[in-house]
Write an enzyme that holds these catalytic residues in place. Sequence first.
Site, mmCIF file in Angstrom:
data_model
loop_
_atom_site.group_PDB
_atom_site.id
_atom_site.type_symbol
_atom_site.label_atom_id
_atom_site.label_comp_id
_atom_site.label_asym_id
_atom_site.label_seq_id
_atom_site.Cartn_x
_atom_site.Cartn_y
_atom_site.Cartn_z
ATOM 1 N N HIS A 43 0.828 -1.216 0.000
ATOM 2 C CA HIS A 43 0.000 0.000 0.000
ATOM 3 C C HIS A 43 0.862 1.265 0.000
ATOM 4 O O HIS A 43 0.461 2.301 0.538
ATOM 5 C CB HIS A 43 -1.001 -0.010 1.164
ATOM 6 C CG HIS A 43 -2.045 -1.072 1.000
ATOM 7 N ND1 HIS A 43 -3.141 -0.911 0.193
ATOM 8 C CD2 HIS A 43 -2.127 -2.327 1.497
ATOM 9 C CE1 HIS A 43 -3.874 -2.023 0.223
ATOM 10 N NE2 HIS A 43 -3.270 -2.908 0.996
ATOM 11 N N THR A 44 2.027 1.137 -0.556
ATOM 12 C CA THR A 44 2.911 2.303 -0.689
ATOM 13 C C THR A 44 2.924 2.809 -2.131
ATOM 14 O O THR A 44 3.244 3.967 -2.366
ATOM 15 C CB THR A 44 4.355 1.917 -0.298
ATOM 16 O OG1 THR A 44 4.650 0.658 -0.907
ATOM 17 C CG2 THR A 44 4.512 1.804 1.195
ATOM 18 N N ASP A 45 2.572 1.952 -3.092
ATOM 19 C CA ASP A 45 2.744 2.372 -4.502
ATOM 20 C C ASP A 45 1.891 3.589 -4.856
ATOM 21 O O ASP A 45 2.380 4.554 -5.446
ATOM 22 C CB ASP A 45 2.573 1.208 -5.506
ATOM 23 C CG ASP A 45 1.226 0.502 -5.497
ATOM 24 O OD1 ASP A 45 0.389 0.816 -4.627
ATOM 25 O OD2 ASP A 45 1.019 -0.359 -6.376
ATOM 26 N N SER B 223 -9.146 -17.967 -25.019
ATOM 27 C CA SER B 223 -8.510 -18.445 -23.794
ATOM 28 C C SER B 223 -8.543 -19.960 -23.782
ATOM 29 O O SER B 223 -9.622 -20.571 -23.798
ATOM 30 C CB SER B 223 -9.250 -17.912 -22.566
ATOM 31 O OG SER B 223 -8.921 -18.727 -21.447
ATOM 32 N N GLY C 150 -4.580 -12.968 -5.538
ATOM 33 C CA GLY C 150 -3.720 -11.842 -5.208
ATOM 34 C C GLY C 150 -2.303 -12.030 -5.740
ATOM 35 O O GLY C 150 -1.359 -11.420 -5.243
ATOM 36 N N LEU C 151 -2.118 -12.901 -6.736
ATOM 37 C CA LEU C 151 -0.781 -13.107 -7.304
ATOM 38 C C LEU C 151 -0.663 -12.428 -8.671
ATOM 39 O O LEU C 151 0.239 -12.699 -9.447
ATOM 40 C CB LEU C 151 -0.466 -14.603 -7.398
ATOM 41 C CG LEU C 151 -0.361 -15.295 -6.031
ATOM 42 C CD1 LEU C 151 -0.321 -16.800 -6.173
ATOM 43 C CD2 LEU C 151 0.875 -14.807 -5.264
ATOM 44 N N SER C 152 -1.611 -11.529 -8.961
ATOM 45 C CA SER C 152 -1.531 -10.661 -10.140
ATOM 46 C C SER C 152 -1.591 -11.388 -11.473
ATOM 47 O O SER C 152 -0.833 -11.104 -12.396
ATOM 48 C CB SER C 152 -0.270 -9.792 -10.093
ATOM 49 O OG SER C 152 -0.466 -8.783 -9.155
ATOM 50 N N ASP D 139 2.182 -4.020 -9.741
ATOM 51 C CA ASP D 139 2.013 -5.349 -10.343
ATOM 52 C C ASP D 139 2.507 -5.363 -11.789
ATOM 53 O O ASP D 139 3.181 -6.295 -12.228
ATOM 54 C CB ASP D 139 0.541 -5.764 -10.287
ATOM 55 C CG ASP D 139 -0.041 -5.634 -8.881
ATOM 56 O OD1 ASP D 139 0.763 -5.601 -7.926
ATOM 57 O OD2 ASP D 139 -1.264 -5.544 -8.748
HETATM 58 C C1 GLA Z 1 -2.841 -4.460 -5.023
HETATM 59 C C2 GLA Z 1 -2.587 -3.408 -6.098
HETATM 60 C C3 GLA Z 1 -1.167 -2.870 -6.021
HETATM 61 C C4 GLA Z 1 -0.816 -2.447 -4.597
HETATM 62 C C5 GLA Z 1 -1.180 -3.543 -3.602
HETATM 63 C C6 GLA Z 1 -0.969 -3.129 -2.170
HETATM 64 O O1 GLA Z 1 -2.072 -5.603 -5.288
HETATM 65 O O2 GLA Z 1 -2.826 -3.971 -7.355
HETATM 66 O O3 GLA Z 1 -1.015 -1.808 -6.917
HETATM 67 O O4 GLA Z 1 -1.458 -1.236 -4.271
HETATM 68 O O5 GLA Z 1 -2.528 -3.950 -3.754
HETATM 69 O O6 GLA Z 1 0.379 -2.966 -1.911
#
Ligand code: GLA
Length: 376
Positions: free
Chosen positions: A36-38, A68, A118-120, A166
């Site tokens: 939560h710093t970005d 897909s 949450g692994l993008s 991400d």
């Molecule tokens: C999610 C968002 C990122 C970042 C994180 C928290 O993953 O996609 O941009 O803000 O939360 O660090």
Amino acid sequence: MREIEQRAARAYREKFGEEPELVASAPGRLNLIGEHTDYNGGFVLPCAIDRRIAAAVGKGGFETRLYSADFDETRRMDDRDSSWADYPRGVAWAMGEAGHEIEAFRAAFAGDVPLRSGLSSSAAIEAATALVLDAFFGLGIGRTDLAVLCQRAENDYVGVGTGIMDQYASLLCEAGAALLVDCRSLEAQSVPLDLEAGGLSLVVCDTRVERGLADTGYNDRRATCERAAARLGVEALRDATEGELKLLSGEELKRARHVVTENARVLKAVEALRDRDFDEFGRLMYASHASLRDDYEVSTPELDTFVETAEEHGARGARLTGAGFGGCAIALMPEGETAELADACEQAFARRGFEEPAFYEFVPAAGAELATGIEE
Ligand code: GLA
């Protein structure tokens, strides 16, 4: 070619009846520290994981088609429909918005990044699409600009207000390294992540709690940070100092304290990695988790249980990773002790009536790459 790239190429061949012209793939990510710093203009330290999404492309004739292999479905360029196709659509849209000429194309996707954990996986499909379209249409966009385009796709097309972390991680990470990103200047540098030298492995626990509250919770946190920054008269909380925090109170104080201390922890963590001081690195991970739990209030009982269990079982450090509100947590474990932690954690989850968690061990992997040697 990686196996996942071959799968995308095969899917292209089967679906469209010809050879793809180019294949690229891009990884998911996990964040080692800097949460939560970005979006506060601060520092993050993610690494890419060895799970990827691959995109195979070729000419489209009159109309773009997206296939897909994982969902076995074809979508057109059309309108947004809240499906996986919104990510590649968004990237093509963002390229167009930036003034690049994109003609019709065909693309087939295949991936093995765990979804909704949450692994993008979203950044992975964006980055793979961006890199492959950039090469296919000869756009000559650099990687950092591609990452910014991907973020634009996610923010303004898909409609999820994430920071830049991400997409940066997926496009710019190097194998065996973490990536320090200054999210204000957008400068990035690789930091060696020599887990082997430390006799450590990176264990990920997916709590299987979907980040249901994530959108509102995430946006609320962002808004509070902006208010706190305005009250302190700074552009973003990146510019605030610990001394200034006393000018804040209540929720603004707690959120800002997390951001200010977390930024400092990222920089210390980078020093620790450079010195191969995994004890210090681990301490910073635990401190980050405590701050996310108590000040930023984005942890869950499941994430806390994993972190506590990891600590009891000898983890050097552990913390939630990503936005929080569910999703994944990570631990730095002495090599060979992962199975024991997974057992203990499963038992602790069962005792508390939580969903059964999933465990992964990831190796810090390379960012997005074009594949060479397309073959049968
Ligand atoms: C999610 C968002 C990122 C970042 C994180 C928290 O993953 O996609 O941009 O803000 O939360 O660090």
